[in-house]
Design an enzyme around this catalytic site. Structure first.
Site, PDB file in Angstrom:
ATOM      1  NE  ARG A   1      -3.773  -2.323   2.177  1.00 29.34           N
ATOM      2  CZ  ARG A   1      -4.685  -2.713   1.287  1.00 29.34           C
ATOM      3  NH1 ARG A   1      -5.045  -1.904   0.303  1.00 29.34           N
ATOM      4  NH2 ARG A   1      -5.258  -3.906   1.376  1.00 29.34           N
ATOM      5  CG  ASP A   2       1.470   5.513  -2.403  1.00 30.32           C
ATOM      6  OD1 ASP A   2       1.990   5.477  -3.530  1.00 30.32           O
ATOM      7  OD2 ASP A   2       1.664   6.450  -1.583  1.00 30.32           O
ATOM      8  CB  ILE A   3       3.746   5.759   2.530  1.00 28.55           C
ATOM      9  CG1 ILE A   3       3.921   5.919   4.029  1.00 28.55           C
ATOM     10  CG2 ILE A   3       4.304   6.950   1.769  1.00 28.55           C
ATOM     11  CD1 ILE A   3       5.365   5.851   4.488  1.00 28.55           C
TER      12      ILE A   3
ATOM     13  CG  ASN B   1       3.464   8.731 -12.387  1.00 27.39           C
ATOM     14  OD1 ASN B   1       2.603   9.008 -13.227  1.00 27.39           O
ATOM     15  ND2 ASN B   1       3.203   8.692 -11.092  1.00 27.39           N
TER      16      ASN B   1
ATOM     17  CD  GLU C   1       6.428  11.631  -5.405  1.00 23.38           C
ATOM     18  OE1 GLU C   1       6.532  10.867  -4.432  1.00 23.38           O
ATOM     19  OE2 GLU C   1       5.470  12.397  -5.578  1.00 23.38           O
ATOM     20  CB  VAL C   2      10.110   5.815  -5.953  1.00 22.13           C
ATOM     21  CG1 VAL C   2      10.999   4.642  -5.570  1.00 22.13           C
ATOM     22  CG2 VAL C   2       9.620   6.545  -4.701  1.00 22.13           C
TER      23      VAL C   2
ATOM     24  CG  HIS D   1       6.296   2.654  -8.791  1.00 26.84           C
ATOM     25  ND1 HIS D   1       7.546   3.224  -8.928  1.00 26.84           N
ATOM     26  CD2 HIS D   1       5.428   3.680  -8.640  1.00 26.84           C
ATOM     27  CE1 HIS D   1       7.436   4.537  -8.839  1.00 26.84           C
ATOM     28  NE2 HIS D   1       6.153   4.844  -8.686  1.00 26.84           N
TER      29      HIS D   1
ATOM     30  CG  HIS E   1       0.934   4.675  -8.917  1.00 26.46           C
ATOM     31  ND1 HIS E   1       1.048   5.302  -7.698  1.00 26.46           N
ATOM     32  CD2 HIS E   1       2.049   5.021  -9.615  1.00 26.46           C
ATOM     33  CE1 HIS E   1       2.173   6.004  -7.656  1.00 26.46           C
ATOM     34  NE2 HIS E   1       2.792   5.849  -8.813  1.00 26.46           N
TER      35      HIS E   1
HETATM   36  P1  5GP Z   1       5.840   7.912  -8.340  1.00 29.67           P
HETATM   37  O1  5GP Z   1       5.540   9.371  -8.214  1.00 29.67           O
HETATM   38  O2  5GP Z   1       7.316   7.607  -8.349  1.00 29.67           O
HETATM   39  O3  5GP Z   1       5.099   7.262  -9.478  1.00 29.67           O
HETATM   40  O4  5GP Z   1       5.213   7.244  -7.052  1.00 29.67           O
HETATM   41  C1  5GP Z   1       5.935   6.937  -5.915  1.00 29.67           C
HETATM   42  C2  5GP Z   1       4.948   6.574  -4.849  1.00 29.67           C
HETATM   43  O5  5GP Z   1       5.650   5.965  -3.778  1.00 29.67           O
HETATM   44  C3  5GP Z   1       4.204   7.773  -4.262  1.00 29.67           C
HETATM   45  O6  5GP Z   1       2.810   7.606  -4.467  1.00 29.67           O
HETATM   46  C4  5GP Z   1       4.593   7.760  -2.795  1.00 29.67           C
HETATM   47  O7  5GP Z   1       3.518   8.121  -1.944  1.00 29.67           O
HETATM   48  C5  5GP Z   1       5.036   6.329  -2.575  1.00 29.67           C
HETATM   49  N1  5GP Z   1       6.030   6.174  -1.539  1.00 29.67           N
HETATM   50  C6  5GP Z   1       7.152   6.940  -1.371  1.00 29.67           C
HETATM   51  N2  5GP Z   1       7.859   6.490  -0.317  1.00 29.67           N
HETATM   52  C7  5GP Z   1       7.178   5.410   0.163  1.00 29.67           C
HETATM   53  C8  5GP Z   1       7.435   4.525   1.259  1.00 29.67           C
HETATM   54  O8  5GP Z   1       8.430   4.631   1.991  1.00 29.67           O
HETATM   55  N3  5GP Z   1       6.525   3.546   1.479  1.00 29.67           N
HETATM   56  C9  5GP Z   1       5.420   3.392   0.682  1.00 29.67           C
HETATM   57  N4  5GP Z   1       4.583   2.389   0.985  1.00 29.67           N
HETATM   58  N5  5GP Z   1       5.151   4.219  -0.354  1.00 29.67           N
HETATM   59  C10 5GP Z   1       6.035   5.208  -0.606  1.00 29.67           C
END
Ligand code: 5GP
Length: 117
Positions: free
Chosen positions: A28-30, A86, A94-95, A99, A101
Site C-alpha cells: 500500500r502507498d504510504i 509515471n 518520485e521513486v 512501479h 499504481h
Molecule cells: P511515483 O511518483 O514515483 O510514481 O510514485 C511513488 C509513490 O511511492 C508515491 O505515491 C509515494 O507516496 C510512494 N512512496 C514513497 N515512499 C514510500 C514509502 O516509503 N513507502 C510506501 N509504501 N510508499 C512510498
C-alpha cells in the site's frame, strides 16, 4: 545503493505488503490518493519505463495479472480502477524503481488535471 522499493521488497523497511512472489511485490502507498492505492513493483530494480528490456516482457505482464488479482481482492474490479506508470520528471516519477499504481475505490475523475497545453 538499493532503491527504497528494493529495501521494501527485502523487508528491510516496513510496508503494508499485500502480495509477494519471486518476481513482484505489492504494497500500500504510504500517501494514498484513493481508498485503494497499491504499488506493484518488480523485485528487481528497473529504474524507469525507459529501462524495460525485451527480456522483461513477461515480468511486465505479470505486474498486470497481479494488479488484476488485487483489484478483484480489493473489491474494485467491477466498479473500476486506474493503473498508472509515471516516467521521469514530466511524468511525476518520485521513486526510480518502476512501479504500477493501482488506484480505485471512488470515481477517479479525469485522467490528467490540466489541458494539453
Ligand atoms: P511515483 O511518483 O514515483 O510514481 O510514485 C511513488 C509513490 O511511492 C508515491 O505515491 C509515494 O507516496 C510512494 N512512496 C514513497 N515512499 C514510500 C514509502 O516509503 N513507502 C510506501 N509504501 N510508499 C512510498
Amino acid at each position: 545503493m538499493p532503491t527504497l522499493f528494493e529495501r521494501i521488497v527485502a523487508r528491510e523497511i516496513p510496508a503494508d505488503i499485500v502480495f509477494q512472489d519471486d518476481r513482484v511485490t505489492a504494497f500500500r502507498d504510504i500517501h494514498p490518493r484513493a481508498p485503494v492505492h497499491i504499488l506493484i513493483v518488480p523485485n528487481k530494480p528497473i529504474p524507469t519505463a525507459n529501462d524495460v528490456a525485451d527480456e522483461d516482457e513477461a515480468l511486465i505482464g505479470h505486474l498486470y495479472t497481479v494488479a488484476r488479482e488485487l483489484a478483484r481482492r480489493e473489491g474494485i474490479a467491477e466498479s473500476g480502477y486506474r493503473l498508472i506508470v509515471n516516467c521521469n520528471s514530466d511524468g511525476g516519477q518520485e521513486v526510480y524503481h518502476l512501479h504500477l499504481h493501482l488506484l480505485g475505490g471512488k470515481p477517479l475523475g479525469p485522467m490528467v488535471a490540466s489541458k494539453a497545453q
